[in-house]
Scaffold this motif. Structure first.
Motif, mmCIF file in Angstrom:
data_model
loop_
_atom_site.group_PDB
_atom_site.id
_atom_site.type_symbol
_atom_site.label_atom_id
_atom_site.label_comp_id
_atom_site.label_asym_id
_atom_site.label_seq_id
_atom_site.Cartn_x
_atom_site.Cartn_y
_atom_site.Cartn_z
ATOM 1 N N GLY A 177 -7.420 -36.229 10.808
ATOM 2 C CA GLY A 177 -6.815 -35.393 9.776
ATOM 3 C C GLY A 177 -5.504 -35.876 9.207
ATOM 4 O O GLY A 177 -4.948 -35.240 8.303
ATOM 5 N N THR A 178 -4.996 -36.991 9.695
ATOM 6 C CA THR A 178 -3.718 -37.499 9.196
ATOM 7 C C THR A 178 -3.812 -37.910 7.724
ATOM 8 O O THR A 178 -2.893 -37.657 6.934
ATOM 9 C CB THR A 178 -3.256 -38.702 10.040
ATOM 10 O OG1 THR A 178 -3.261 -38.348 11.419
ATOM 11 C CG2 THR A 178 -1.853 -39.139 9.642
ATOM 12 N N THR A 179 -4.904 -38.534 7.364
ATOM 13 C CA THR A 179 -5.083 -38.988 5.984
ATOM 14 C C THR A 179 -5.090 -37.804 5.021
ATOM 15 O O THR A 179 -4.479 -37.855 3.946
ATOM 16 C CB THR A 179 -6.394 -39.773 5.852
ATOM 17 O OG1 THR A 179 -6.406 -40.840 6.801
ATOM 18 C CG2 THR A 179 -6.554 -40.343 4.454
ATOM 19 N N ALA A 180 -5.769 -36.724 5.394
ATOM 20 C CA ALA A 180 -5.818 -35.538 4.539
ATOM 21 C C ALA A 180 -4.433 -34.941 4.347
ATOM 22 O O ALA A 180 -4.079 -34.497 3.247
ATOM 23 C CB ALA A 180 -6.771 -34.501 5.146
ATOM 24 N N LYS A 181 -3.635 -34.933 5.401
ATOM 25 C CA LYS A 181 -2.274 -34.414 5.280
ATOM 26 C C LYS A 181 -1.447 -35.270 4.333
ATOM 27 O O LYS A 181 -0.639 -34.750 3.552
ATOM 28 C CB LYS A 181 -1.618 -34.366 6.669
ATOM 29 C CG LYS A 181 -2.219 -33.324 7.595
ATOM 30 C CD LYS A 181 -1.565 -33.351 8.964
ATOM 31 C CE LYS A 181 -2.200 -32.332 9.904
ATOM 32 N NZ LYS A 181 -1.591 -32.397 11.261
ATOM 33 N N MET A 182 -1.647 -36.585 4.396
ATOM 34 C CA MET A 182 -0.936 -37.469 3.468
ATOM 35 C C MET A 182 -1.334 -37.183 2.032
ATOM 36 O O MET A 182 -0.490 -37.149 1.127
ATOM 37 C CB MET A 182 -1.236 -38.930 3.817
ATOM 38 C CG MET A 182 -0.493 -39.469 5.001
ATOM 39 S SD MET A 182 1.267 -39.767 4.647
ATOM 40 C CE MET A 182 1.152 -41.138 3.488
#
Length: 288
Positions: A177-182
């Motif tokens: 989910g890190t990419t989505a937060k970015m």
């Protein structure tokens, strides 16, 4: 690096024999010199590669023609190397995700030449290796390894493995989910602020590459004398500050998107020394 004879992944898609010409950046396949210049200009110097991908996507995709008669064989040593390293990352991350109560979803790795259609737009060799979260695929033109050796001063098979493991690290970020937060941050941050967050994203992928190396070594003893130095040298040679200095222009920290040479080496070493994904929290405000 001891990689021969290890398991090879079935998740490599080889599209190098399909032929075609590149659209968007002037067409045609760049030579090593052109690739190196474009790498410095468009990939490392303040332009997020995904931004370039989106721009290229609006410029017309690659024109697919007859199969390329100069395409390398699908079972050459470089291809076997890529399949083996990808398999090794699969083995490591499957176990780590399972230990955390999750399930790792293998990415695909696409070998291409010149240009390739992706879910993120048209990918170009000049961009260097990249990961597209839209289709969960790593894209790699093997000519980049020649660029590393001949133009960037980063030779060695373990240096190449580090590059693959770094891109797989972006896949891990996508899964957790890190990419989505970015992506959510993109709309509310200034360019300089987003660049700073991009640095943290890239350094975390470096740390994840180190985590892979730690566990691969413990399980399969893949590392030989000089291998770690190869990876650290590669990390140093593709630091934003080093590449900007080599380009002859001023070093501009506010344009950094991948991190300095020292930062990239530090985070790879942290992952490799600890083998602990929890030690890769580059987003902690005091981490850098």
């Amino acid at each position: 690096m001891r990689w021969q004879g290890n398991r090879e992944s079935d998740n490599v898609e080889d599209v190098r024999g399909r032929g075609g010409r590149a659209g968007g950046l002037g067409g045609g396949k760049l030579g090593l010199g052109g690739v190196a210049i474009a790498l410095v200009a468009s990939y490392f110097l303040g332009i997020n590669p995904m931004t370039v991908l989106n721009l290229l996507g609006g410029g017309g995709g690659p024109t697919v023609s007859a199969p390329d008669p100069n395409a390398p064989p699908a079972n050459d040593e470089e291809t076997r190397f890529v399949r083996t390293i990808l398999a090794d990352t699969e083995d490591v991350w499957r176990v780590l995700f399972q230990q955390a109560g999750g399930q790792y979803q293998d990415p695909k790795l696409v070998l291409f030449r010149g240009a390739v259609p992706t879910a993120c737009g048209t990918g170009q060799s000049a961009m260097g290796p990249f990961y597209c979260p839209g289709d969960s695929k790593v894209y790699l033109d093997l000519d980049f390894f020649d660029v590393m050796h001949q133009r960037l001063g980063a030779p060695g098979d373990f240096a190449q493995a580090y590059v693959i493991a770094h891109e797989v690290g972006h896949h891990v970020q996508n899964l957790v989910g890190t990419t989505a937060k970015m992506d959510q941050m993109r709309q509310r941050l200034s360019e300089a602020q987003y660049n700073a967050m991009s640095v943290r994203l890239e350094l975390q992928a470096d740390c994840y590459a180190g985590v892979w190396a730690h566990h691969a070594q413990n399980s399969r003893q893949i590392i030989e004398a000089g291998d770690v130095e190869e990876a650290l040298n590669a990390a140093a040679q593709i630091g934003d500050d080093t590449l900007q200095s080599k380009s002859g222009g001023p070093v501009s920290p506010e344009s950094f998107t991948h991190g300095t040479s020292e930062q990239r080496m530090t985070w790879f070493k942290r992952g490799m020394q600890t083998g602990d994904i929890n030690q890769c929290n580059t987003f902690d405000k005091n981490a850098l």
